[in-house]
Design a protein around this motif. Structure first.
Motif, PDB file in Angstrom:
ATOM      1  N   ALA A   1      23.030  51.228  -0.902  1.00  0.00           N
ATOM      2  CA  ALA A   1      22.550  52.337  -0.069  1.00  0.00           C
ATOM      3  C   ALA A   1      23.141  52.244   1.331  1.00  0.00           C
ATOM      4  CB  ALA A   1      21.022  52.321  -0.005  1.00  0.00           C
ATOM      5  N   TRP A   2      23.174  51.024   1.883  1.00  0.00           N
ATOM      6  CA  TRP A   2      23.719  50.835   3.233  1.00  0.00           C
ATOM      7  C   TRP A   2      25.203  51.185   3.272  1.00  0.00           C
ATOM      8  CZ3 TRP A   2      22.389  50.236   8.099  1.00  0.00           C
ATOM      9  CH2 TRP A   2      23.348  49.770   9.003  1.00  0.00           C
ATOM     10  N   ILE A   3      25.950  50.726   2.284  1.00  0.00           N
ATOM     11  CA  ILE A   3      27.396  50.974   2.246  1.00  0.00           C
ATOM     12  C   ILE A   3      27.691  52.465   2.164  1.00  0.00           C
ATOM     13  CG2 ILE A   3      29.477  50.694   0.815  1.00  0.00           C
ATOM     14  CD1 ILE A   3      28.351  47.908   0.050  1.00  0.00           C
ATOM     15  N   LEU A   4      26.976  53.173   1.305  1.00  0.00           N
ATOM     16  CA  LEU A   4      27.231  54.608   1.118  1.00  0.00           C
ATOM     17  C   LEU A   4      26.879  55.407   2.370  1.00  0.00           C
ATOM     18  CD1 LEU A   4      25.928  55.105  -2.545  1.00  0.00           C
ATOM     19  CD2 LEU A   4      28.296  55.272  -1.770  1.00  0.00           C
ATOM     20  N   GLU A   5      25.786  55.017   3.053  1.00  0.00           N
ATOM     21  CA  GLU A   5      25.356  55.778   4.219  1.00  0.00           C
ATOM     22  C   GLU A   5      26.149  55.429   5.479  1.00  0.00           C
ATOM     23  OE1 GLU A   5      21.079  55.641   4.728  1.00  0.00           O
ATOM     24  OE2 GLU A   5      21.039  57.578   3.701  1.00  0.00           O
TER      25      GLU A   5
ATOM     26  N   GLU B   1      21.050  44.216  -4.297  1.00  0.00           N
ATOM     27  CA  GLU B   1      22.284  44.983  -4.515  1.00  0.00           C
ATOM     28  C   GLU B   1      22.044  46.478  -4.309  1.00  0.00           C
ATOM     29  OE1 GLU B   1      25.083  43.816  -4.673  1.00  0.00           O
ATOM     30  OE2 GLU B   1      25.024  41.810  -5.504  1.00  0.00           O
ATOM     31  N   ALA B   2      20.871  46.961  -4.690  1.00  0.00           N
ATOM     32  CA  ALA B   2      20.535  48.373  -4.453  1.00  0.00           C
ATOM     33  C   ALA B   2      20.483  48.661  -2.962  1.00  0.00           C
ATOM     34  CB  ALA B   2      19.200  48.708  -5.119  1.00  0.00           C
ATOM     35  N   ARG B   3      19.897  47.724  -2.192  1.00  0.00           N
ATOM     36  CA  ARG B   3      19.814  47.871  -0.742  1.00  0.00           C
ATOM     37  C   ARG B   3      21.206  47.878  -0.127  1.00  0.00           C
ATOM     38  NH1 ARG B   3      16.189  43.458   0.741  1.00  0.00           N
ATOM     39  NH2 ARG B   3      14.544  44.464  -0.448  1.00  0.00           N
TER      40      ARG B   3
ATOM     41  N   LEU C   1      22.130  59.614  -5.622  1.00  0.00           N
ATOM     42  CA  LEU C   1      22.579  58.229  -5.782  1.00  0.00           C
ATOM     43  C   LEU C   1      22.008  57.347  -4.673  1.00  0.00           C
ATOM     44  CD1 LEU C   1      24.359  56.201  -7.325  1.00  0.00           C
ATOM     45  CD2 LEU C   1      26.258  56.867  -5.824  1.00  0.00           C
ATOM     46  N   VAL C   2      22.110  57.809  -3.430  1.00  0.00           N
ATOM     47  CA  VAL C   2      21.582  57.040  -2.298  1.00  0.00           C
ATOM     48  C   VAL C   2      20.064  56.912  -2.397  1.00  0.00           C
ATOM     49  CG1 VAL C   2      21.327  56.971   0.205  1.00  0.00           C
ATOM     50  CG2 VAL C   2      23.502  57.687  -0.806  1.00  0.00           C
ATOM     51  N   GLU C   3      19.396  58.010  -2.752  1.00  0.00           N
ATOM     52  CA  GLU C   3      17.939  57.983  -2.877  1.00  0.00           C
ATOM     53  C   GLU C   3      17.498  57.025  -3.984  1.00  0.00           C
ATOM     54  OE1 GLU C   3      15.553  59.418  -1.172  1.00  0.00           O
ATOM     55  OE2 GLU C   3      16.771  60.607   0.197  1.00  0.00           O
ATOM     56  N   PHE C   4      18.261  56.945  -5.076  1.00  0.00           N
ATOM     57  CA  PHE C   4      17.953  56.006  -6.163  1.00  0.00           C
ATOM     58  C   PHE C   4      17.968  54.570  -5.641  1.00  0.00           C
ATOM     59  CE2 PHE C   4      19.573  52.940  -9.246  1.00  0.00           C
ATOM     60  CZ  PHE C   4      18.694  53.081 -10.304  1.00  0.00           C
ATOM     61  N   PHE C   5      19.025  54.222  -4.924  1.00  0.00           N
ATOM     62  CA  PHE C   5      19.139  52.861  -4.392  1.00  0.00           C
ATOM     63  C   PHE C   5      18.017  52.557  -3.403  1.00  0.00           C
ATOM     64  CE2 PHE C   5      23.874  53.267  -5.367  1.00  0.00           C
ATOM     65  CZ  PHE C   5      23.779  52.474  -6.504  1.00  0.00           C
ATOM     66  N   GLU C   6      17.704  53.509  -2.535  1.00  0.00           N
ATOM     67  CA  GLU C   6      16.643  53.285  -1.548  1.00  0.00           C
ATOM     68  C   GLU C   6      15.270  53.171  -2.206  1.00  0.00           C
ATOM     69  OE1 GLU C   6      16.929  56.370   1.357  1.00  0.00           O
ATOM     70  OE2 GLU C   6      18.541  55.362   2.451  1.00  0.00           O
TER      71      GLU C   6
ATOM     72  N   HIS D   1      14.170  50.720   7.269  1.00  0.00           N
ATOM     73  CA  HIS D   1      14.430  51.514   6.080  1.00  0.00           C
ATOM     74  C   HIS D   1      14.707  50.629   4.868  1.00  0.00           C
ATOM     75  CE1 HIS D   1      14.554  55.149   8.460  1.00  0.00           C
ATOM     76  NE2 HIS D   1      15.382  54.566   9.295  1.00  0.00           N
ATOM     77  N   GLY D   2      14.664  49.308   5.042  1.00  0.00           N
ATOM     78  CA  GLY D   2      14.881  48.405   3.928  1.00  0.00           C
ATOM     79  C   GLY D   2      16.339  48.165   3.613  1.00  0.00           C
ATOM     80  N   ARG D   3      17.279  48.522   4.497  1.00  0.00           N
ATOM     81  CA  ARG D   3      18.702  48.341   4.224  1.00  0.00           C
ATOM     82  C   ARG D   3      19.196  47.067   4.869  1.00  0.00           C
ATOM     83  NH1 ARG D   3      19.304  54.358   6.257  1.00  0.00           N
ATOM     84  NH2 ARG D   3      18.236  55.361   4.534  1.00  0.00           N
ATOM     85  N   LEU D   4      20.155  46.413   4.208  1.00  0.00           N
ATOM     86  CA  LEU D   4      20.660  45.149   4.731  1.00  0.00           C
ATOM     87  C   LEU D   4      21.821  45.369   5.673  1.00  0.00           C
ATOM     88  CD1 LEU D   4      20.590  42.775   1.662  1.00  0.00           C
ATOM     89  CD2 LEU D   4      18.943  43.006   3.485  1.00  0.00           C
ATOM     90  N   VAL D   5      21.869  44.540   6.718  1.00  0.00           N
ATOM     91  CA  VAL D   5      22.965  44.566   7.671  1.00  0.00           C
ATOM     92  C   VAL D   5      23.516  43.155   7.774  1.00  0.00           C
ATOM     93  CG1 VAL D   5      23.649  45.121  10.023  1.00  0.00           C
ATOM     94  CG2 VAL D   5      21.734  46.326   8.978  1.00  0.00           C
ATOM     95  N   GLU D   6      24.837  42.989   7.675  1.00  0.00           N
ATOM     96  CA  GLU D   6      25.428  41.665   7.812  1.00  0.00           C
ATOM     97  C   GLU D   6      25.316  41.201   9.269  1.00  0.00           C
ATOM     98  OE1 GLU D   6      29.056  40.597   5.626  1.00  0.00           O
ATOM     99  OE2 GLU D   6      29.139  42.711   5.130  1.00  0.00           O
TER     100      GLU D   6
END
Length: 577
Positions: A492-496, A487-489, A427-432, A529-534
């Protein structure tokens, strides 16, 4: 798994409802295990379900308790195999599906049935009936002691609050995904009702077209359907092969006008048939100007929304392909269900057609992702691999020249996948994967298992596996594609980033992210890694636990952004003074 589901459901669902729901899931799980041990080809499943529908009738009754008297009557005419109950509507109407041992039993029952003597009633005969109450002329029947109601309220869906309750008590994200799949997928009764709905249309035209067949396709039969899903039907007026050695030939009328015009006129006539004569068919809408003309209607007696077409069989063969891909590994369907649920919860998909991504496109995105080497090992083969392994009996060509040849029996694949990653990891790999995918220049192609150069300019290009000249996601706009990537990014951030379980943890946390999505999009930066941070989290200095970073470069990048932002804020304050 079945023991776990029984324990979890008992806490969230009423006793009677719990028994029906949990026992149904346990039964389905045991059937699934058997199916995994012995794969059944798609067309064999269709054939079995069609025969099952021919052996069944649908009867409206006063209440679920009417089953004993109904069993007594039906058993006096034929051999009843099983009875399944369900309800329709807010003030529920009660129905029972009665399955007999043979089709001859159904014929005998229908020959003994009648209709009201009323000039306002169209005297249609079908497998949809109602059970009259006893009166002076009709004495009450003895209640059968051997009668057993296999399912009660069998079409009842799990409510959103019950799903949340189930998922919140799981021990892992992978377990949540399996529970979501098993608690929401289309059950046995739901499948029976859809094949009975198809049977009604088929029988309606068989007086003039004895060889007519109505084939369900899409989510109802490909293994990705959930409770309450729509029914896609393709009506074939003659599905038999032409006998080249025949000397006597039927006189037939030639087409009037073009093939498309004739198809539209035929569909209009079928629409009139549904609206005027067939019981339960309501809200009939003719959409004849579409690329594939369809008739949309609601079957009240089975509680199913239907889309009927008279196109070629490519939709059925596409369902076969998706069924095969879902049967290759037990992780695939739970992954698809989770991603579809996520997309629905955050508003990426919509029940109405438009510029947004569809469930079909999402499913193909999942399958394309699983064809990629995940930790060096792919899970699914390419369609071309299945084509190369096809046998002569697997050869299919539609009348439009679409080649639908590929291996139908997956037991003949050489070796199963060596990839053993958990559902959570996938699931995480799909989003990333899709948060970083080059949608601007690349198209997804399940035939080759590789991304190819876009054949034409559009936001999202997914090659139709069977009709390779078509893009199944041509409707998706650039804005919607950007939303999907963001939303995918975020997901992935939320799950990890989750460390402790709270009330809404795991996949529940990505489902509830709908309200926060807009703020995350506008005030966020992406790490390497392409993940969003607030951005707001970067200034939380009085927290109980300091922010942890996976490597020094990310930490340095965060510190630089914090310092630059603070300096800009100070300059703004001085200017305002």
């Amino acid at each position: 798994m079945s023991v776990f589901l029984t324990c979890r459901l008992k806490n969230s669902i009423g006793r009677k409802k719990f028994f029906n729901f949990s026992s149904d899931i346990v039964r389905q799980l045991s059937q699934q295990v058997k199916q995994n041990e012995s794969f059944v080809p798609f067309m064999d499943v269709i054939k079995f379900r069609r025969e099952e529908a021919r052996r069944s009738i649908l009867v409206q009754v006063q209440s679920a308790q009417s089953f004993k008297e109904l069993h007594s009557y039906c058993n006096s005419v034929g051999n009843v195999r099983q009875m399944l109950h369900y309800t329709v509507g807010v003030e529920p109407l009660n129905f029972i599906v009665v399955e007999f041992a043979s089709e001859k039993d159904v014929t005998n029952v229908l020959e003994r049935s009648s209709y009201l003597e009323d000039s306002q009633v169209v005297p249609v005969q079908s497998q949809f009936l109602w059970f009259r109450a006893s009166n002076r002329k009709l004495p009450k029947l003895k209640q059968s002691k051997s009668a057993i109601l296999s399912i009660e309220n069998g079409n009842q869906c799990v409510t959103p609050s019950e799903i949340v309750n189930l998922l919140s008590k799981c021990d892992s994200v992978s377990e949540q995904m399996n529970v979501l799949y098993n608690s929401t997928k289309l059950n046995d009764l739901g499948t029976r009702l859809r094949f009975l709905t198809a049977r009604q249309v088929e029988n309606a035209v068989r007086g003039m077209f004895p060889k007519a067949k109505a084939y369900p396709f899409g989510s109802s039969v490909n293994g990705y359907g959930k409770m309450g899903c729509d029914l896609d039907l393709v009506l074939r007026l003659c599905d038999d092969k032409v006998k080249n050695d025949a000397r006597l030939m039927f006189h037939c009328k030639g087409l009037v006008g073009s093939e498309r015009t004739a198809s539209q006129r035929n569909m209009e006539a079928i629409g009139d048939l549904l609206q005027l004569f067939l019981p339960g068919c309501s809200q009939v809408r003719r959409i004849l100007q579409a690329r594939v003309p369809i008739i949309k209607y609601y079957q009240q007696l089975t509680d199913v929304e239907c889309d009927l077409s008279m196109a070629n069989m490519s939709g059925v063969h596409m369902s076969d392909f998706l069924y095969i891909m879902g049967s290759l590994d037990a992780r695939i369907r739970p992954l698809v269900f989770t991603i579809r649920k996520w997309a629905s919860e955050i508003g990426l998909t919509n029940s109405s057609p438009g510029r947004w991504i569809t469930n079909f496109s999402l499913t193909l995105l999942v399958l394309a992702f699983l064809q990629k080497p995940i930790n060096s090992k792919p899970i699914l083969p390419s369609l071309n691999t299945l084509v190369k392994l096809a046998e002569p009996k697997d050869s299919y060509m539609t009348e439009d020249g679409i080649n639908c040849t590929f291996l139908r029996d997956i037991t003949k694949l050489k070796t199963p996948t060596e990839n053993k990653e958990s559902l959570e990891t996938l699931l995480v790999e799909f989003f990333e994967f899709y948060s970083q995918f080059d949608f601007a220049s690349k198209a997804l192609c399940l035939n080759e298992s590789v991304a190819i150069t876009k054949p034409e300019h559009c936001a999202l290009y997914i090659v139709n596996p069977l009709e390779r000249g078509l893009n199944v996601s041509k409707n998706v706009s650039m804005e919607e594609l950007d939303r999907f990537r963001v939303e995918a990014r975020n997901a992935a951030w939320i799950l990890e980033s989750q460390e402790n379980k709270n009330e809404n943890w795991g996949i529940l946390s990505i489902f509830e992210n709908k309200r926060k999505a807009s703020s995350v999009v506008n005030f966020a930066f992406a790490n390497k890694h392409g993940r969003l941070v607030e951005v707001s989290t970067l200034f939380e200095e009085n927290t109980d636990k300091p922010v942890e970073y996976k490597n020094a470069s990310v930490k340095k990048q965060v510190e630089n952004i914090k310092n630059d932002t603070k300096n800009k804020l100070k300059e703004l304050q001085k200017t305002n003074r």
